[in-house]
Design a protein around this motif. Sequence first.
Motif, PDB file in Angstrom:
ATOM      1  N   GLU B 378      -1.919  15.219 -37.743  1.00  0.00           N
ATOM      2  CA  GLU B 378      -3.038  14.933 -38.646  1.00  0.00           C
ATOM      3  C   GLU B 378      -2.557  14.874 -40.084  1.00  0.00           C
ATOM      4  N   ALA B 386     -11.834   1.831 -38.207  1.00  0.00           N
ATOM      5  CA  ALA B 386     -11.990   1.636 -36.758  1.00  0.00           C
ATOM      6  C   ALA B 386     -11.428   0.295 -36.285  1.00  0.00           C
ATOM      7  N   ARG B 389      -7.588   0.263 -35.711  1.00  0.00           N
ATOM      8  CA  ARG B 389      -6.949   1.280 -34.875  1.00  0.00           C
ATOM      9  C   ARG B 389      -6.160   0.694 -33.711  1.00  0.00           C
ATOM     10  N   TRP B 430      -2.795   6.809 -29.612  1.00  0.00           N
ATOM     11  CA  TRP B 430      -3.935   6.211 -30.311  1.00  0.00           C
ATOM     12  C   TRP B 430      -4.159   6.964 -31.600  1.00  0.00           C
ATOM     13  N   GLU B 432      -7.281   8.447 -34.235  1.00  0.00           N
ATOM     14  CA  GLU B 432      -8.705   8.764 -34.331  1.00  0.00           C
ATOM     15  C   GLU B 432      -8.940   9.523 -35.628  1.00  0.00           C
ATOM     16  N   ASP B 433     -10.180   9.981 -35.842  1.00  0.00           N
ATOM     17  CA  ASP B 433     -10.464  10.756 -37.039  1.00  0.00           C
ATOM     18  C   ASP B 433     -10.001  12.192 -36.851  1.00  0.00           C
ATOM     19  N   ALA B 439      -6.398  10.801 -40.869  1.00  0.00           N
ATOM     20  CA  ALA B 439      -6.104  10.160 -39.596  1.00  0.00           C
ATOM     21  C   ALA B 439      -5.477  11.188 -38.664  1.00  0.00           C
ATOM     22  N   ARG B 440      -5.731  11.012 -37.383  1.00  0.00           N
ATOM     23  CA  ARG B 440      -5.127  11.892 -36.398  1.00  0.00           C
ATOM     24  C   ARG B 440      -4.486  11.006 -35.341  1.00  0.00           C
TER      25      ARG B 440
END
Lengths: 228, 456
Positions: B378, B386, B389, B430, B432-433, B439-440
């Motif tokens: 993170e 989105a 991504r 991937w 994600e939030d 970003a994570r």
Amino acid sequence: MGVGTRILTVEDDERIRTAVRLALEDEGWQVEEADNGEDALNTFTAAPTDVVLIDIMLPGIDGFEVCRSIRRTSDVPIVMVTARADTHDVVAGLEAGADDYLTKPFAPKELSARIRALLRRARSADPAATHLQFGDLEVVPDEGVVRKAGEEVHLTKTEFRLLVELASSPGRVFSREVLLERVWGYGYFGDGRLVDVHIRRLRTKVESDPANPRHVVTVRGLGYKLQT
Amino acid sequence: MTATFALGALLFTALFAVATLGITRQVLLTQREDSALQVAFTNAGRVQRQLTPEAAVNEILANLSTTEGSRPLIRVGEDDVQSINVEDFGPDDIPDELLALVEDGRTGHMLVTIRGEPNLVIGIPLVGSVQAEYFEAVSLAETQNTLETLQVILFVGAGTIILLAGVLGWWASRRALAPLSEASEAAEAIAGGRLDTRIDAQADRDLASLAASFNEMAGALESRIERDARFASEVSHELRSPLMTLTASVEVLENNRDDLPERAQTALDLLADDLERFKQLVEDLLEISRFDAGAAQLALDEVLIVEFVGQAVGFLVPGNVPVDVEPVLAGAIVSIDKRRLMQVLSNLLDNAEKYGGGVSRVAILPGRDDHHLRIAVEDNGDGVPADERAVIFDRFSRGSAGGRRGADTGVGLGLSLVAEHVQLHGGEVWVEDGVAGGARFVIELPRESARALEHA
């Protein structure tokens, strides 16, 4: 160390040879050069250096052969220069007798660090342990001597340091990472193949049956240990 | 295909059966009718000669030669009706139409059902000394039976043929389509990256040429892709020599940096920085070309994942970045290619440092089930939009965020290599939030140890 320590660099590309020589000289090494395998062998035979750096890709006699030829007469630390780390070249170079390897392009400072690690003297964890016995295997760290059934066994400096390291705590399991750190000066992310190939080479010299080792044994998933 | 065959067979056999039945029925009935009529006329002639006002109708009837199943009946006026056996054939069995016809002086015949059996009733007016009519009922039961038997035979036959046709169709279509489905499977395999897929040689001449040209195409494709990959690999190799000279030379310059004028020092720093980036690019290209050539292989080692990630983070990121570990995973051993996973972590951490405002947290988390685990990196940045991504893992994709990255242009291969390395491990990656808004990046790896590589 440094001043007076002579390195033979075997490299056919003159520009690389020159640049590496300049950088190594900055580090305080004395550099001899050879641009092909034959020259390298002649130079080394005439006046053996303290370290040899060999590029595997050489015209004529290739780096592996140069390495094997030198190994027949000398236990000098040899560093191989390979094109890639994940090819069979690395294992082949190590099996030909190299002590360590680097991939092009490497930083000469990194090479210096590797050389310094290879030139370190074998140390014993316990200074009192001057004479270690493992069945028919006898290790004398201070004298740099290993005897098998009373007969002296010729090990390279690196093989010897590896054996002494294992002998420092008989029966204890040493992970590849620990051995990489103590023998080669690498951290956790060193190449485990260095350890594996050196263990293999060590076995051919100290074991009666290298395929079924009695002294230098593998502890699956953990590492290696030395036992009686 | 099978259904088409069966349907075709059904139509054909049904048509054939119905036609056969119809024709046979016609022929049989006509024949029977003709012979019955002949006999009936002969009998009628005899009755006409013998029938006198004083003759015994009974005797005449008894002397008539009748074929089996035919029953004569003589009607003299309204009341005197003589039959051999009224039970078999009586005046009530004669249809009114026929009766009227015969009374009118004409001959006629009709198909009539008597006591549940089909009969041909023939009526012939007798013109002699006595006004009378001769009737004869001829049973068609036998003909009917024959026809019914034939019908059964035809329908059973048709059913068998349809069944056989279905089976034949299934077999033929399998045989005929097998090479085609093999070709389609091979095409899918090639599209999936198994470039050495080929079709077996075919005995059928048409299919043989199809197989040959397919294999030829696959071969051409394979060698072309190999050539491209080899080219990239050779270029990268060729770049190593000048890069080696550059690296050593820059180091010599750096060793003597203090002797250089300030402007030259600045230039040297630029040179040194870009040389590092150039080297990374060449390494990445070489790595990618190995993936493209299908030459990428895992060298698996069993590692304590917590130790590995901890060491990697300590090695790669300055400062104290926390590595949170889910307690159940503290002792998890995973089979990984250390070099590749190190590169994955290096790229993700580097990415977070460069574009995400620094790494905020690294976590080792449970996967979707017991057979997987996740490593999450993170950062403190703004996250990844989105719509970017999915493409962020494409080659040379930097996303719109790239525009904000100022002078640092990045290389654009890092994340695509991350994806390749992770996929080679049978895992997924991937973005994600993150919990804190950044970003994570998550990689999920299978935990099963493949035990593919045995050391020593």
